[in-house]
Every structure is written in C-alpha cells, then in structure tokens.
Design a protein around this motif. Structure first.
Motif, mmCIF file in Angstrom:
data_model
loop_
_atom_site.group_PDB
_atom_site.id
_atom_site.type_symbol
_atom_site.label_atom_id
_atom_site.label_comp_id
_atom_site.label_asym_id
_atom_site.label_seq_id
_atom_site.Cartn_x
_atom_site.Cartn_y
_atom_site.Cartn_z
ATOM 1 N N LEU A 33 0.824 -1.198 0.000
ATOM 2 C CA LEU A 33 0.000 0.000 0.000
ATOM 3 C C LEU A 33 0.866 1.260 0.000
ATOM 4 C CD1 LEU A 33 -2.936 -0.878 2.429
ATOM 5 C CD2 LEU A 33 -2.799 -1.114 -0.060
ATOM 6 N N LEU A 34 1.986 1.217 0.716
ATOM 7 C CA LEU A 34 2.889 2.362 0.723
ATOM 8 C C LEU A 34 3.474 2.590 -0.663
ATOM 9 C CD1 LEU A 34 4.365 4.571 2.307
ATOM 10 C CD2 LEU A 34 6.118 2.879 2.885
ATOM 11 N N ARG A 35 3.868 1.508 -1.325
ATOM 12 C CA ARG A 35 4.387 1.633 -2.687
ATOM 13 C C ARG A 35 3.299 2.155 -3.625
ATOM 14 N NH1 ARG A 35 6.298 -3.633 -1.626
ATOM 15 N NH2 ARG A 35 4.822 -4.479 -3.160
ATOM 16 N N GLY A 36 2.088 1.629 -3.476
ATOM 17 C CA GLY A 36 0.993 2.056 -4.327
ATOM 18 C C GLY A 36 0.650 3.518 -4.139
ATOM 19 N N ALA A 37 0.706 3.998 -2.900
ATOM 20 C CA ALA A 37 0.431 5.414 -2.644
ATOM 21 C C ALA A 37 1.429 6.293 -3.376
ATOM 22 C CB ALA A 37 0.478 5.682 -1.140
ATOM 23 N N GLU A 41 0.568 8.984 -6.308
ATOM 24 C CA GLU A 41 0.997 10.377 -6.169
ATOM 25 C C GLU A 41 1.856 10.792 -7.351
ATOM 26 O OE1 GLU A 41 -0.103 13.284 -4.619
ATOM 27 O OE2 GLU A 41 0.030 12.061 -2.796
ATOM 28 N N ALA A 42 2.759 9.915 -7.779
ATOM 29 C CA ALA A 42 3.597 10.232 -8.940
ATOM 30 C C ALA A 42 2.764 10.391 -10.196
ATOM 31 C CB ALA A 42 4.650 9.134 -9.137
ATOM 32 N N GLY A 43 1.648 9.674 -10.283
ATOM 33 C CA GLY A 43 0.781 9.741 -11.450
ATOM 34 C C GLY A 43 -0.220 10.871 -11.421
ATOM 35 N N ASP A 44 -0.188 11.709 -10.372
ATOM 36 C CA ASP A 44 -1.086 12.870 -10.268
ATOM 37 C C ASP A 44 -2.555 12.463 -10.309
ATOM 38 O OD1 ASP A 44 1.178 14.524 -10.319
ATOM 39 O OD2 ASP A 44 1.140 14.645 -12.499
ATOM 40 N N CYS A 45 -2.879 11.281 -9.817
ATOM 41 C CA CYS A 45 -4.261 10.796 -9.939
ATOM 42 C C CYS A 45 -5.255 11.730 -9.249
ATOM 43 C CB CYS A 45 -4.371 9.389 -9.361
ATOM 44 S SG CYS A 45 -3.308 8.172 -10.173
ATOM 45 N N ALA A 46 -4.901 12.214 -8.075
ATOM 46 C CA ALA A 46 -5.829 13.073 -7.340
ATOM 47 C C ALA A 46 -6.014 14.423 -8.012
ATOM 48 C CB ALA A 46 -5.335 13.259 -5.903
ATOM 49 N N TYR A 183 12.004 7.273 -15.952
ATOM 50 C CA TYR A 183 10.825 6.434 -15.759
ATOM 51 C C TYR A 183 9.666 7.247 -15.179
ATOM 52 C CZ TYR A 183 7.744 2.840 -13.848
ATOM 53 O OH TYR A 183 6.636 2.078 -13.534
ATOM 54 N N LEU A 184 9.950 8.088 -14.199
ATOM 55 C CA LEU A 184 8.894 8.875 -13.577
ATOM 56 C C LEU A 184 8.361 9.946 -14.531
ATOM 57 C CD1 LEU A 184 10.435 9.295 -10.013
ATOM 58 C CD2 LEU A 184 8.380 7.987 -10.594
ATOM 59 N N VAL A 185 9.232 10.589 -15.284
ATOM 60 C CA VAL A 185 8.815 11.656 -16.202
ATOM 61 C C VAL A 185 8.011 11.095 -17.361
ATOM 62 C CG1 VAL A 185 9.679 13.329 -17.900
ATOM 63 C CG2 VAL A 185 10.649 13.273 -15.595
ATOM 64 N N GLU A 186 8.463 9.997 -17.942
ATOM 65 C CA GLU A 186 7.834 9.464 -19.147
ATOM 66 C C GLU A 186 6.737 8.446 -18.859
ATOM 67 O OE1 GLU A 186 10.771 8.103 -21.892
ATOM 68 O OE2 GLU A 186 11.817 10.032 -21.945
ATOM 69 N N GLY A 187 6.697 7.944 -17.627
ATOM 70 C CA GLY A 187 5.684 6.969 -17.255
ATOM 71 C C GLY A 187 4.588 7.583 -16.416
ATOM 72 N N ALA A 188 4.587 7.270 -15.116
ATOM 73 C CA ALA A 188 3.511 7.726 -14.236
ATOM 74 C C ALA A 188 3.350 9.243 -14.256
ATOM 75 C CB ALA A 188 3.775 7.251 -12.812
ATOM 76 N N LEU A 264 4.061 16.165 -5.677
ATOM 77 C CA LEU A 264 5.459 15.748 -5.711
ATOM 78 C C LEU A 264 6.138 15.953 -4.362
ATOM 79 C CD1 LEU A 264 6.561 17.139 -9.198
ATOM 80 C CD2 LEU A 264 6.249 14.742 -8.566
ATOM 81 N N ALA A 265 5.682 16.949 -3.619
ATOM 82 C CA ALA A 265 6.266 17.203 -2.303
ATOM 83 C C ALA A 265 6.017 16.048 -1.342
ATOM 84 C CB ALA A 265 5.708 18.500 -1.719
ATOM 85 N N ARG A 266 5.036 15.208 -1.645
ATOM 86 C CA ARG A 266 4.740 14.061 -0.794
ATOM 87 C C ARG A 266 5.493 12.802 -1.213
ATOM 88 N NH1 ARG A 266 -0.320 16.879 -0.709
ATOM 89 N NH2 ARG A 266 -1.052 15.916 -2.641
#
Length: 410
Positions: A33-37, A41-46, A183-188, A264-266
C-alpha cells in the motif's frame, strides 16, 4: 465481400468485451500500500480525479478540451459508481489500453498512453492502494463532447495511430538516478501530457516531446535546455520548485502546476531529485524564436503607470525591502521564471488568478487581481516589470494576450 470484410474489421477494432466484476479483497499488505500510494501520487491521480471541494479520488473535475468537456470519474472502491467491482486485469487494461471494465473506450485525456509504459509491479501496487481506500458514492457527471468525439468507439482509431505501448527500459550507460527520473517523467508522471504541443487530434506532436504546450490557458514551458538557458536551473532550485517551494531566480509553481508540485512534495525526496536529474540532462532544441522588435522600448508613460501599480499592488510583498520577503519567502518578481519567459501568458495568469491557499499550509498565497486591474493596468504592470527584467526583449503581445485570457475566463 470487401464491404463485409471492412465492416467486420471495423467492428472488431471498435468493440471490446466487458470483464466480469469481482469481489475485492479485504486484507492488504502495508508495504504494498505504501508503494501504491507513491505510484498514485507520482501519477497525479488526485489532481484530475478530485474536484475542488469534493471527496478524494471521487471524480467530477471538468476537463476542458478542444473536443468538449470531460468529467473525471470516481476511482474509489465504491461498487456502484467507482472501481469497487474491478479486477486487477480490468484495471491493467484501463491503464495500458484505455478500456473500461465494461468495455467502453476511455478518452485519451486519461493518460493511458504514458501509463501503458509503467511496470506491471507499479500498476499492481497502484491498484491495491486504490481499492484499499474508503469508497465514495459519486455517480459520473455526463461528458459534453462535440460530434463526432461523443461517439466513444471512434477512440479506437486514435489508439491505432498514437498508442504505442513500449515499456521504459533502463539505459546501462546512465546512472540509476537518471533512469529513475526518466521512468517517472515518461511513465507515471506523464509530464509530456502538458509540456508537449498537441496536434489537431489532441495527440502529442511527434518529435516535440517536452518542447512546451498550453494547459487551461497556462503556458507549460519547454522542459528542454533547463540547465543551459538564459536563466539556467540548478538541481537544488528545480527540486525545490517541483516540491512547491519558493526558489531564488524562479519563484514558485502556479496554475495547473501548483497541485502537481504539492503532490510531488509528498514523494520521497530521492524521486524528485531523480526527476530533476533527468530533466536537467535534456538538451534544448534549435532556437527558433524571432528577435524581431527586440530593441523596442515601452513608452515612458506606460512605464510610469506600471511603476505606480507595482508600488500600490505588489511592493508590499515583492519589493526589495518588503517584510514578506523575509517572513514568507516571497520572491523578488525579477527572479521568477514567468517574467523571463518568451510569452507573458503565465505572468499575466498569475497576476489575474493569484495563488490560492492550500488548507493546512502557511503559504505562499497571492490574491487575484483580475477584477481590480483593468486591461490597460495589467499591460502597464507587465510591461514595467518586463523592462526591469529583460529590457532588451519587451513583450510585444501583451494586449492580445490579456484579451485572450479575459475571453478564456468567460
């Protein structure tokens, strides 16, 4: 026979089967769950799936596109209005192919083009995190799409042209930090979704990734050449900016970038440092900006009016001796990236719309001046501050940009 074959082919292209509903698990692994959170967050879902004043991830945010207005959907585990009956394969199909559990096509405003490049592990962790949260009953707001884009199956042809699900692979000659940032920029993170110009079909223009775009009336600047431009970024500055801080020479994020930076701050600091490391390695494209009219000087009367407006409306927070410069880290405006940009759009948007407070955070906060300043006053203020910052490159399109922003606000 040809007509029949063509009809069958089109049907197969535009039809997808539903995936059977399931009962969700009731027990979860805390580490997963921690990894999923972090993935969520990286995917800007919220950012897209939470409307102002609405419940977390319950959808309802209106997304204005050239093809009509979309409303984000509920991705909480509510069984009736959310993803509470979605299996992991159904979630994976949505993330990689843009297909909902019931088989309908999702519009590419949902960035599955980028999510499709993520690892199986990250998608699985994100799924487990999303279905572990509280369900919120929030029926979807009907979309208002223009013809023919209100016919969802036509998205299948868009996918045929633009959905290329190549996974992101690490480059052996690059550092682990750089590869993580890529990976973070081009993926999530799907940064190109905002920072790349779009073609007539709403897809990112080929060969112009991260070269800049426009989102909700704001200029999303080019992310190429950040380390070598006229006002180069350092890693420390970019990390701070990405985490919603006020940084010297560049200011603080505003507009659509504000909630992204708060997310991103989180994230772990190492992830943000990796994003900065990757972005600062990108080379600038060949310069194409015209130098025409670069020697023009704003008229003295306009400069005097701009100075008076600055002293009356801005100096209390942004003048060299202002107490807020120390108390609340307000930047000198000459340090902000918006005043050094080629276009005045982001500076004017910030002045007109301000920076809204974030509940539970001390700042920064800036009032909106759209109603209190006339078009002429906005132009005078912008021209004055640009003269103080870039005297050899005045903005020549202030009046038309202000007019456009007023129209967009309606």
């Amino acid at each position: 026979m040809v007509v029949v074959f063509g009809g069958v082919s089109a049907f197969l292209l535009m039809w997808r089967p539903a995936i059977e509903p399931v009962e969700l698990p009731q027990h979860f692994d805390s580490e997963q769950l921690l990894r999923g959170a972090r993935v969520v967050e990286a995917g800007d879902c919220a950012v897209c799936h939470t409307r102002p004043g609405g419940k977390y991830l319950a959808g309802g945010l209106g997304l204005v596109t050239p093809f009509g207005t979309l409303y984000s959907t509920n991705i909480t585990p509510d069984p009736d209005t959310g993803i509470g009956r979605w299996s992991l394969p159904a979630f994976e199909r949505a993330m990689r192919q843009g297909i909902s559990r019931d088989g309908h096509f999702l519009y590419p405003a949902f960035p599955y083009v980028h999510y499709s490049r993520m690892t199986d592990e990250d998608i699985r962790d994100a799924y487990m995190y999303l279905i572990s949260g509280p369900g919120v009953h929030a029926p979807a707001t009907p979309n208002q799409m223009n013809f023919p884009m209100n016919i969802r199956p036509l998205v299948s042809f868009w996918n045929l042209l633009f959905l290329h699900s190549d996974r992101i692979t690490a480059l052996p000659d690059k550092s682990q930090t750089w590869n993580r940032g890529k990976y973070l920029v081009e993926g999530a993170g799907h940064c190109a979704g905002c920072h790349t110009p779009l073609n007539a079909l709403g897809a990112e223009k080929s060969g112009q990734s991260l070269a800049g775009g426009v989102v909700d009336g704001w200029e999303a600047p080019s992310l190429r050449g950040m380390s070598s431009g006229p006002r180069p970024w350092t890693s420390e500055q970019l990390v701070g900016y990405l985490r919603a801080q006020v940084v010297p020479n560049h200011g603080t994020p505003a507009g659509p970038m504000r909630p992204v930076s708060l997310g991103l701050a989180r994230l772990p600091l190492a992830d943000v440092e990796a994003i900065a490391d990757y972005l600062l390695s990108l080379q600038a494209p060949a310069a194409t900006r015209s130098k025409e009219s670069s020697k023009m000087t704003p008229i003295a009367a306009q400069q005097a009016a701009g100075l008076a407006l600055f002293q009356g409306s801005c100096a209390g927070c942004h003048a060299p001796g202002a107490a807020m410069r120390t108390i609340d880290a307000r930047p000198g405006l000459e340090q902000t990236s918006a005043l050094h940009a080629t276009s005045p759009r982001n500076f004017l948007k910030t002045v007109m719309e301000g920076i809204a407070p974030v509940p539970g955070m001390p700042g920064p906060v800036m009032p909106a001046f759209s109603a209190s300043l006339s078009d002429d006053q906005l132009e005078a203020l912008a021209a004055y501050l640009r003269e103080q910052t870039q005297p050899d490159e005045p903005w020549t399109d202030l009046s038309s940009t202000i007019h456009d922003l007023r129209q967009e606000a309606k």
